[in-house]
Design a protein around this motif. Structure first.
Motif, mmCIF file in Angstrom:
data_model
loop_
_atom_site.group_PDB
_atom_site.id
_atom_site.type_symbol
_atom_site.label_atom_id
_atom_site.label_comp_id
_atom_site.label_asym_id
_atom_site.label_seq_id
_atom_site.Cartn_x
_atom_site.Cartn_y
_atom_site.Cartn_z
ATOM 1 N N PRO A 95 0.826 -1.224 0.000
ATOM 2 C CA PRO A 95 0.000 0.000 0.000
ATOM 3 C C PRO A 95 0.851 1.262 0.000
ATOM 4 N N LYS A 96 0.421 2.221 -0.806
ATOM 5 C CA LYS A 96 1.046 3.546 -0.772
ATOM 6 C C LYS A 96 0.312 4.433 0.213
ATOM 7 N N ALA A 97 -0.975 4.266 0.265
ATOM 8 C CA ALA A 97 -1.798 4.994 1.235
ATOM 9 C C ALA A 97 -3.066 4.174 1.415
ATOM 10 N N GLY A 98 -3.476 3.951 2.653
ATOM 11 C CA GLY A 98 -4.670 3.157 2.868
ATOM 12 C C GLY A 98 -4.357 1.671 2.846
ATOM 13 N N GLN A 99 -5.400 0.855 2.539
ATOM 14 C CA GLN A 99 -5.243 -0.589 2.581
ATOM 15 C C GLN A 99 -4.595 -1.130 1.309
ATOM 16 N N ALA A 100 -4.037 -2.344 1.456
ATOM 17 C CA ALA A 100 -3.383 -2.986 0.317
ATOM 18 C C ALA A 100 -4.416 -3.397 -0.725
ATOM 19 N N ARG A 101 -4.015 -3.383 -1.988
ATOM 20 C CA ARG A 101 -4.903 -3.768 -3.084
ATOM 21 C C ARG A 101 -4.443 -5.094 -3.665
ATOM 22 N N ARG A 102 -5.424 -5.880 -4.130
ATOM 23 C CA ARG A 102 -5.110 -7.185 -4.702
ATOM 24 C C ARG A 102 -4.855 -7.047 -6.200
ATOM 25 N N VAL A 103 -3.753 -7.623 -6.615
ATOM 26 C CA VAL A 103 -3.387 -7.637 -8.023
ATOM 27 C C VAL A 103 -3.603 -9.059 -8.543
ATOM 28 N N TYR A 104 -4.170 -9.154 -9.742
ATOM 29 C CA TYR A 104 -4.482 -10.450 -10.329
ATOM 30 C C TYR A 104 -3.580 -10.707 -11.535
ATOM 31 N N GLY A 105 -3.162 -11.964 -11.652
ATOM 32 C CA GLY A 105 -2.350 -12.373 -12.793
ATOM 33 C C GLY A 105 -2.759 -13.759 -13.250
ATOM 34 N N LEU A 106 -2.306 -14.134 -14.436
ATOM 35 C CA LEU A 106 -2.701 -15.406 -15.049
ATOM 36 C C LEU A 106 -1.783 -16.536 -14.592
ATOM 37 N N THR A 107 -2.357 -17.715 -14.372
ATOM 38 C CA THR A 107 -1.568 -18.912 -14.080
ATOM 39 C C THR A 107 -1.316 -19.686 -15.370
ATOM 40 N N GLU A 108 -0.540 -20.744 -15.270
ATOM 41 C CA GLU A 108 -0.265 -21.563 -16.445
ATOM 42 C C GLU A 108 -1.548 -22.224 -16.946
ATOM 43 N N ASP A 109 -2.393 -22.703 -16.010
ATOM 44 C CA ASP A 109 -3.676 -23.270 -16.415
ATOM 45 C C ASP A 109 -4.540 -22.209 -17.090
ATOM 46 N N GLY A 110 -4.443 -20.977 -16.613
ATOM 47 C CA GLY A 110 -5.211 -19.902 -17.220
ATOM 48 C C GLY A 110 -4.803 -19.641 -18.652
ATOM 49 N N ARG A 111 -3.507 -19.727 -18.925
ATOM 50 C CA ARG A 111 -3.031 -19.518 -20.295
ATOM 51 C C ARG A 111 -3.535 -20.626 -21.218
ATOM 52 N N ARG A 112 -3.549 -21.870 -20.708
ATOM 53 C CA ARG A 112 -4.057 -22.975 -21.526
ATOM 54 C C ARG A 112 -5.560 -22.834 -21.771
ATOM 55 N N ALA A 113 -6.290 -22.419 -20.735
ATOM 56 C CA ALA A 113 -7.733 -22.239 -20.898
ATOM 57 C C ALA A 113 -8.034 -21.128 -21.902
ATOM 58 N N LEU A 114 -7.260 -20.038 -21.849
ATOM 59 C CA LEU A 114 -7.475 -18.940 -22.786
ATOM 60 C C LEU A 114 -7.197 -19.387 -24.215
#
Length: 373
Positions: A95-114
């Motif tokens: 966090p830069k200010a306030g609460q932490a934010r969730r960042v989303y990224g792709l997994t290997e299974d996600g790349r295959r599904a896409l």
């Protein structure tokens, strides 16, 4: 990261909210127009393939993909499902200010599904292209208008033909206004003293120009809806009397021409210098019967790219309900006659001889009629 594989059929079970645009044809008809519904999850995977992102950034990216209005709760529900299925993973951003934010990224299974989903998207695209081609093949004027408005030529892929009897607009005219049984009508050649010229105003929403060109990569069609102007003609018993006054002044905005390919469109507008010469003007001065029912030979001038040339050809004319004039015709034009070089884009070359097809619908002008009285 989980080890389960999720295939497109399962992903398709979640549907995003579609745009709630409404088309009203008449006071008694109503239906909803909406973008595709089944691709929220693969669209999220696509955006995460480009770069990891926050949930609210994904909502903005989905709007750019034009899937309709997608609110943040639906995006976070999709992310939660994808995370449970092991297709995305999340981590906390310091966090830069306030609460932490969730960042989303792709997994290997996600790349295959896409990758599997892209095959589904291709199948859907092929099916939708078939729908467009079948609609164009109906031969209606509305199909021609829709084709020009949407720039479908890149999808429908029509063949180039300089033969007027095979042109698409001529086929549409014949489809809507078939020739009378028994051949040519006798009254076309008989002068009629009582036929009085009237002024007709062109309906821009029902008037279209199509330019069919040949190129080194195949046929290309540019289209534009919005022809404007006036026609003056004498009509009696559902027939245009060519012996009386018959003329027209038409205008077409070249900036409206679209092919469905942005590169081709930009090169065309550059070559014809659309900023300096924004319109094409047609002035038709004389009209005479051309040996067939509803066929007329016309003479006049066309002004394009700052050059004026003589114009002559044959058009089909019919009179519809309410006295509406329906005029269709085509002409093979060499663009070099108007001091225009053949457009080129990378390895693409467009040949100079093009077929210009014009369909115009004009309704009686009530103001002009009242003035004549």
């Amino acid at each position: 990261m989980h080890g389960r594989h999720v295939w497109p059929g399962r992903l398709g079970g979640v549907m995003e909210r579609a745009a709630e645009s409404t088309w009203t044809g008449t006071p008694h008809s109503r239906f909803e127009l909406a973008p595709p519904r089944r691709f929220l999850l693969p669209a999220v995977l696509l955006l995460l393939t480009e770069e990891p992102a926050y949930g609210y950034h994904l909502a903005k990216g989905l709007e750019e993909l034009r899937f309709g209005r997608v609110d943040r709760p639906s995006v976070y529900r999709a992310l939660a499902q994808l995370e449970r299925d092991g297709l995305v993973e999340a981590w906390s951003d310091p966090p830069k200010a306030g609460q932490a934010r969730r960042v989303y990224g792709l997994t290997e299974d996600g790349r295959r599904a896409l990758r599997a989903w892209m095959g589904v998207v291709k199948q859907e695209r092929d099916c939708l292209d078939l729908v467009l081609r079948r609609y164009v093949a109906t031969g209606t004027i509305d199909a021609a208008l829709a084709e020009a408005e949407g720039g479908w030529a890149a999808v429908t892929g029509h063949a180039w033909s300089p033969v007027s009897s095979t042109s698409r607009i001529e086929r549409r005219r014949a489809h809507l206004h078939p020739a009378p049984v028994g051949g040519e009508r006798d009254d076309l050649a008989r002068p009629c003293e009582s036929a009085t010229p009237a002024v007709y105003t062109v309906d821009p929403d029902r008037s279209v120009v199509l330019i069919e060109a040949r190129s080194s990569v195949g046929p290309i069609t540019f289209g534009a809806v919005g022809v404007t102007g006036q026609v003056e003609a004498a009509v009696q018993d559902g027939t245009v009397r060519a012996e009386s006054v018959c003329s027209a002044q038409l205008e077409i905005e070249v900036g409206q021409l679209r092919s469905g390919n942005a590169l081709y469109d930009a090169e065309l507008l550059r070559r014809i210098d659309a900023r300096r010469h924004p319109t094409v003007n047609l002035e038709l001065r004389t009209c005479r019967t051309a040996g067939g029912a509803g066929r007329y030979h016309i003479d006049g001038e066309i002004t394009f790219h700052g050059s004026t040339r003589l114009l002559d050809g044959t058009v089909g004319v019919s009179v519809g309900p309410g006295g509406k004039l329906v005029v269709s015709g085509e002409q093979v034009v060499d663009i070099r006659d108007f001091d225009i070089d053949s457009p080129t884009v990378l390895m693409l070359r467009i040949y100079p001889d093009v077929v210009v097809q014009l369909h115009v619908e004009a309704t009686p002008d009530p103001v002009a009629r009242e003035t004549d009285r």
